[in-house]
Design a protein around this motif. Structure first.
Motif, PDB file in Angstrom:
ATOM      1  N   ARG A   1       0.852  -1.256   0.007  1.00  0.00           N
ATOM      2  CA  ARG A   1       0.032  -0.258   0.107  1.00  0.00           C
ATOM      3  C   ARG A   1       0.742   1.267  -0.009  1.00  0.00           C
ATOM      4  N   GLY A   2       1.863   1.337   0.627  1.00  0.00           N
ATOM      5  CA  GLY A   2       2.803   2.471   0.678  1.00  0.00           C
ATOM      6  C   GLY A   2       3.833   2.448   1.791  1.00  0.00           C
ATOM      7  N   VAL A   3       4.617   3.389   1.551  1.00  0.00           N
ATOM      8  CA  VAL A   3       5.917   3.485   2.486  1.00  0.00           C
ATOM      9  C   VAL A   3       5.599   5.073   3.322  1.00  0.00           C
ATOM     10  N   ILE A   4       5.824   5.140   4.610  1.00  0.00           N
ATOM     11  CA  ILE A   4       5.679   5.991   5.300  1.00  0.00           C
ATOM     12  C   ILE A   4       7.267   6.723   5.784  1.00  0.00           C
ATOM     13  N   LEU A   5       7.487   7.683   5.545  1.00  0.00           N
ATOM     14  CA  LEU A   5       8.785   8.400   6.017  1.00  0.00           C
ATOM     15  C   LEU A   5       8.505   9.040   7.133  1.00  0.00           C
ATOM     16  N   SER A   6       9.164   8.887   8.451  1.00  0.00           N
ATOM     17  CA  SER A   6       9.045   9.589   9.518  1.00  0.00           C
ATOM     18  C   SER A   6      10.248   9.334  10.572  1.00  0.00           C
ATOM     19  N   THR A   7      11.485   9.669  10.044  1.00  0.00           N
ATOM     20  CA  THR A   7      12.764   9.485  10.741  1.00  0.00           C
ATOM     21  C   THR A   7      13.182  10.949  11.409  1.00  0.00           C
ATOM     22  N   GLY A   8      12.386  11.797  11.540  1.00  0.00           N
ATOM     23  CA  GLY A   8      12.666  13.151  12.335  1.00  0.00           C
ATOM     24  C   GLY A   8      13.412  14.141  11.287  1.00  0.00           C
ATOM     25  N   GLY A   9      13.819  15.168  11.930  1.00  0.00           N
ATOM     26  CA  GLY A   9      14.652  16.227  11.076  1.00  0.00           C
ATOM     27  C   GLY A   9      16.039  15.828  10.778  1.00  0.00           C
ATOM     28  N   PHE A  10      17.006  17.058  10.722  1.00  0.00           N
ATOM     29  CA  PHE A  10      18.307  16.644  10.204  1.00  0.00           C
ATOM     30  C   PHE A  10      19.300  17.638  10.935  1.00  0.00           C
ATOM     31  N   ILE A  11      19.125  17.762  12.342  1.00  0.00           N
ATOM     32  CA  ILE A  11      19.936  18.584  13.142  1.00  0.00           C
ATOM     33  C   ILE A  11      21.228  18.039  13.177  1.00  0.00           C
ATOM     34  N   PHE A  12      21.412  16.774  13.052  1.00  0.00           N
ATOM     35  CA  PHE A  12      22.717  15.951  13.220  1.00  0.00           C
ATOM     36  C   PHE A  12      23.386  15.814  11.888  1.00  0.00           C
ATOM     37  N   ASN A  13      22.719  16.358  10.801  1.00  0.00           N
ATOM     38  CA  ASN A  13      23.456  16.244   9.554  1.00  0.00           C
ATOM     39  C   ASN A  13      24.316  17.688   9.247  1.00  0.00           C
ATOM     40  N   ARG A  14      25.496  17.860   9.583  1.00  0.00           N
ATOM     41  CA  ARG A  14      26.041  18.855   9.392  1.00  0.00           C
ATOM     42  C   ARG A  14      26.264  19.399   7.824  1.00  0.00           C
ATOM     43  N   ASP A  15      26.222  18.579   6.874  1.00  0.00           N
ATOM     44  CA  ASP A  15      26.226  18.973   5.589  1.00  0.00           C
ATOM     45  C   ASP A  15      25.006  19.896   5.107  1.00  0.00           C
ATOM     46  N   LEU A  16      23.554  19.304   5.574  1.00  0.00           N
ATOM     47  CA  LEU A  16      22.647  19.892   5.268  1.00  0.00           C
ATOM     48  C   LEU A  16      22.553  21.043   6.165  1.00  0.00           C
ATOM     49  N   ILE A  17      23.103  21.398   7.491  1.00  0.00           N
ATOM     50  CA  ILE A  17      22.770  22.686   8.123  1.00  0.00           C
ATOM     51  C   ILE A  17      23.795  23.819   7.554  1.00  0.00           C
ATOM     52  N   ARG A  18      24.923  23.189   7.327  1.00  0.00           N
ATOM     53  CA  ARG A  18      25.905  24.134   6.620  1.00  0.00           C
ATOM     54  C   ARG A  18      25.265  24.684   5.160  1.00  0.00           C
ATOM     55  N   GLU A  19      24.708  23.695   4.404  1.00  0.00           N
ATOM     56  CA  GLU A  19      24.162  24.191   3.011  1.00  0.00           C
ATOM     57  C   GLU A  19      22.853  25.238   3.322  1.00  0.00           C
ATOM     58  N   HIS A  20      21.922  24.698   4.497  1.00  0.00           N
ATOM     59  CA  HIS A  20      20.663  25.529   4.350  1.00  0.00           C
ATOM     60  C   HIS A  20      20.496  26.402   5.407  1.00  0.00           C
ATOM     61  N   ALA A  21      21.167  26.193   6.717  1.00  0.00           N
ATOM     62  CA  ALA A  21      20.914  27.070   7.739  1.00  0.00           C
ATOM     63  C   ALA A  21      22.348  27.330   8.471  1.00  0.00           C
ATOM     64  N   PRO A  22      23.302  27.933   7.815  1.00  0.00           N
ATOM     65  CA  PRO A  22      24.578  28.182   8.187  1.00  0.00           C
ATOM     66  C   PRO A  22      24.573  29.034   9.698  1.00  0.00           C
ATOM     67  N   LYS A  23      23.728  29.578   9.959  1.00  0.00           N
ATOM     68  CA  LYS A  23      23.649  30.539  11.097  1.00  0.00           C
ATOM     69  C   LYS A  23      23.436  29.780  12.283  1.00  0.00           C
ATOM     70  N   PHE A  24      23.057  28.542  12.034  1.00  0.00           N
ATOM     71  CA  PHE A  24      22.646  27.861  13.343  1.00  0.00           C
ATOM     72  C   PHE A  24      23.827  26.703  13.387  1.00  0.00           C
ATOM     73  N   ARG A  25      24.830  27.050  12.992  1.00  0.00           N
ATOM     74  CA  ARG A  25      26.117  25.633  12.982  1.00  0.00           C
ATOM     75  C   ARG A  25      26.524  25.476  14.568  1.00  0.00           C
ATOM     76  N   ARG A  26      26.534  26.690  15.165  1.00  0.00           N
ATOM     77  CA  ARG A  26      26.955  26.487  16.531  1.00  0.00           C
ATOM     78  C   ARG A  26      26.046  26.353  17.731  1.00  0.00           C
ATOM     79  N   ASN A  27      24.773  26.105  17.257  1.00  0.00           N
ATOM     80  CA  ASN A  27      23.705  25.616  18.194  1.00  0.00           C
ATOM     81  C   ASN A  27      23.916  24.259  18.844  1.00  0.00           C
ATOM     82  N   PHE A  28      23.707  23.990  20.139  1.00  0.00           N
ATOM     83  CA  PHE A  28      23.652  22.650  20.413  1.00  0.00           C
ATOM     84  C   PHE A  28      22.263  22.000  19.953  1.00  0.00           C
ATOM     85  N   LYS A  29      22.696  20.712  19.478  1.00  0.00           N
ATOM     86  CA  LYS A  29      21.865  19.997  18.690  1.00  0.00           C
ATOM     87  C   LYS A  29      20.738  19.375  19.464  1.00  0.00           C
TER      88      LYS A  29
END
Length: 584
Positions: free
Chosen positions: A278-306
């Motif tokens: 019937r289908g696949v449901i993706l529910s793995t949470g966000g990406f705060i531990f992916n430093r590549d994605l943070i660096r690319e999309h939200a660089p102002k938050f690189r220093r924040n505690f995860k």
């Protein structure tokens, strides 16, 4: 493009095409495959199971994710039993009016209205699965998290005049009954409910690629599973538990543990193919531990505690993108700078590196943290006079707060705090522009005396004249190690708001693929308030679970599986466990 540069991030592979598979290649099959077993995944699995679907849920670890590490607060209103028992009259319309201001159009009005209309029922649904909620409220005003014994509170900006609607404010933060951080309590109830409902878990099993047919429909996934009960699986669990336990205190050490976890997965994970009829449901949470994605999309938050769990590495987002899914608001990050408790702290003023006030200090922590990081370069000071500092120290010592509230507050006021006999001297020792801090204090004190309106709309009860020296500047910047400024991501996959189906770059549904929770755009994707994400996990998880079983609320028709439709038209019945289940 999905190969991560960071060694601790799940590698996502290009989709596997069905024409390259034979009947024997499928290892397992089900109606609905849920990838990620946090609150959203559990709610999706329970809803699909209640509709009679056969459900498998796969998790890279042992379930829980960020939901189990949360405070267990569910944002609910519209007249819940707990609100009524506490003496508050709330309506779905009042809840809608308030959230309309907070969400700023991140979802349609129709979806937001449905979220509010369903809110009390979704809380009862959680209670039906074992979670408990109560109406006891803390005294003393707003708090970032209520002490044990208190389970209903103002968890957002409801008491802030500029954010409230025409109706009297109502508390909508429903903390799950339990001790300590109650996210684990809530998740424990959901996990137990899934097991009672015969949802099949595949633990220590990471999804790395989706399987698609020649029309682009998602028909399953390829997962990498550590051998159950093996030495490697036990070591994986041990390292993961340690990484979650010590993240607040030794983030660098925990990052190294996560690299070891990923190495175990790469060296010992065994691929299995799971067919999802019937289908696949993706529910793995966000990406705060992916430093590549943070660096690319939200660089102002690189220093924040995860804030989150190890599994919040964007794997669900990247799985969706691997089959052409559209994503939105990846730059939206919720940064939490709470300055309550101590309850008197908001009577001080928050200024930027130049000494200029830039916010209403009584707002919710994320409403303060977002401009602090986004607009002020992550640099800010909380300014107190001697009178207010003494009050705050007394409250931190004897106010009955959690240790994670009182100890950082005391450290902030006692260790390396900047001090000046007068505002100009304080500005000098803090490196602020001459005269700016004095001007900010003069304007604020005039508002506190009632001579002028407060520039940022602060409530009269949250104002206090700051004129008794010496003056103190507490460093609430993002880089202060004794006062961490946490953050989590809010953006994700774009979905059809009627059913949670993932959309492609042209706004068309990707057949067979759904998403829920922080992997998807939802109610909490503009700006976070406590409890809104878990409430959205319930709302969006149940929505995806219903849709995946075959009922499309938008089109009001049954979504037939191509295989089943073909076999039925040929007059050949499909039996559970037959070879036909493993083909397409």
């Amino acid at each position: 493009m999905n190969r991560p540069r960071t060694a601790s991030i799940t590698e996502i592979l290009p989709p596997l095409h069905l024409d390259r598979l034979a009947d024997r290649d499928w290892d397992q099959s089900c109606d609905v495959l849920v990838i990620g077993w946090g609150a959203a995944g559990a709610c999706a699995a329970l809803e699909a199971r209640s509709q009679g679907a056969e459900v498998i849920v796969a998790d890279r670890f042992t379930g829980g994710g960020a939901s189990a590490k949360s405070g267990g607060v569910v944002y609910a209103g519209g007249g819940t039993r707990q609100q009524q028992d506490a003496g508050f009259s709330d309506t779905p319309q009042a809840m809608f009016d308030y959230l309309k201001h907070e969400t700023r159009g991140v979802i349609s009005d129709d979806t937001l209205r449905k979220f509010c209309d369903d809110s009390a029922d979704n809380l009862r649904w959680l209670e039906g699965h074992g979670a408990r909620y109560a109406h006891s409220m803390p005294a003393g005003g707003k708090t970032s998290y209520p002490a044990d014994g208190y389970f209903l509170y103002y968890s957002g900006n409801e008491l802030v005049p500029s954010h409230g609607g025409e109706q009297p404010p109502a508390p909508r933060g429903h903390r799950t009954v339990g001790k300590g951080q109650c996210g684990a309590v809530l998740y424990g109830h959901l996990k137990d409910a899934c097991l009672r409902a015969a949802v099949q878990p595949l633990l220590q099993t990471a999804a790395r690629r989706l399987v698609v047919d020649d029309t682009g429909r998602v028909v399953g996934a390829q997962l990498w599973r550590l051998p159950p009960g093996s030495r490697e699986a036990r070591e994986h669990a041990r390292l993961a538990a340690r990484a979650e336990r010590w993240q607040n205190f030794a983030p660098g050490y925990c990052d190294r543990l996560r690299q070891k976890i990923s190495q175990l997965e790469r060296d010992h994970g065994q691929p299995i193919l799971v067919r999802a009829r019937r289908g696949v449901i993706l529910s793995t949470g966000g990406f705060i531990f992916n430093r590549d994605l943070i660096r690319e999309h939200a660089p102002k938050f690189r220093r924040n505690f995860k804030v989150g769990a190890t599994g919040c590495d964007g794997s669900g987002l990247r799985l969706g993108q691997s089959v052409g899914a559209q994503s939105e608001r990846l730059s939206r990050v919720s940064a939490w700078r709470f300055i309550n408790p101590p309850f008197c702290w908001p009577k001080g003023i928050v200024v930027n590196a130049q000494g200029q006030r830039f916010c209403n200090e009584e707002v919710y922590g994320a409403t303060l943290g977002q401009p602090l990081c986004e607009e002020q370069g992550g640099q800010a000071w909380l300014v107190l006079d001697a009178r207010l500092r003494k009050q705050a120290i007394r409250q931190a010592l004897f106010g009955g707060y959690w240790w994670f509230q009182s100890l950082p507050a005391l450290a902030l006021m006692l260790l390396k705090v900047r001090k000046g006999e007068n505002p100009d001297r304080l500005a000098q020792v803090c490196g602020m522009q001459s005269g700016e801090l004095s001007g900010s204090l003069q304007a604020y004190n005039a508002a506190a005396r009632g001579e002028i309106a407060d520039a940022f709309g602060k409530s009269e009860s949250s104002r206090q004249v700051l004129d008794k020296g010496p003056f103190y500047a507490c460093n609430i910047s993002v880089d202060n190690p004794v006062f961490p400024l946490g953050a989590l991501t809010l953006g994700g996959l774009t979905v059809d708001e009627n059913n949670g189906a993932v959309l492609d770059d042209n706004g068309r549904r990707i057949a067979g693929l759904y998403s829920a929770g922080r992997t998807a755009i939802g109610v909490a994707s503009h700006l976070y308030i406590s409890g809104l994400s878990l409430a959205d996990c319930v709302f969006s998880g149940r929505r995806a679970g219903r849709a995946c079983t075959g009922i499309d609320r938008n089109a009001d028709h049954f979504i037939a599986d191509p295989l089943v439709s073909h076999q039925a038209s040929a007059g050949a019945p499909i039996e559970q466990g037959s070879p036909h289940e493993r083909t397409c």
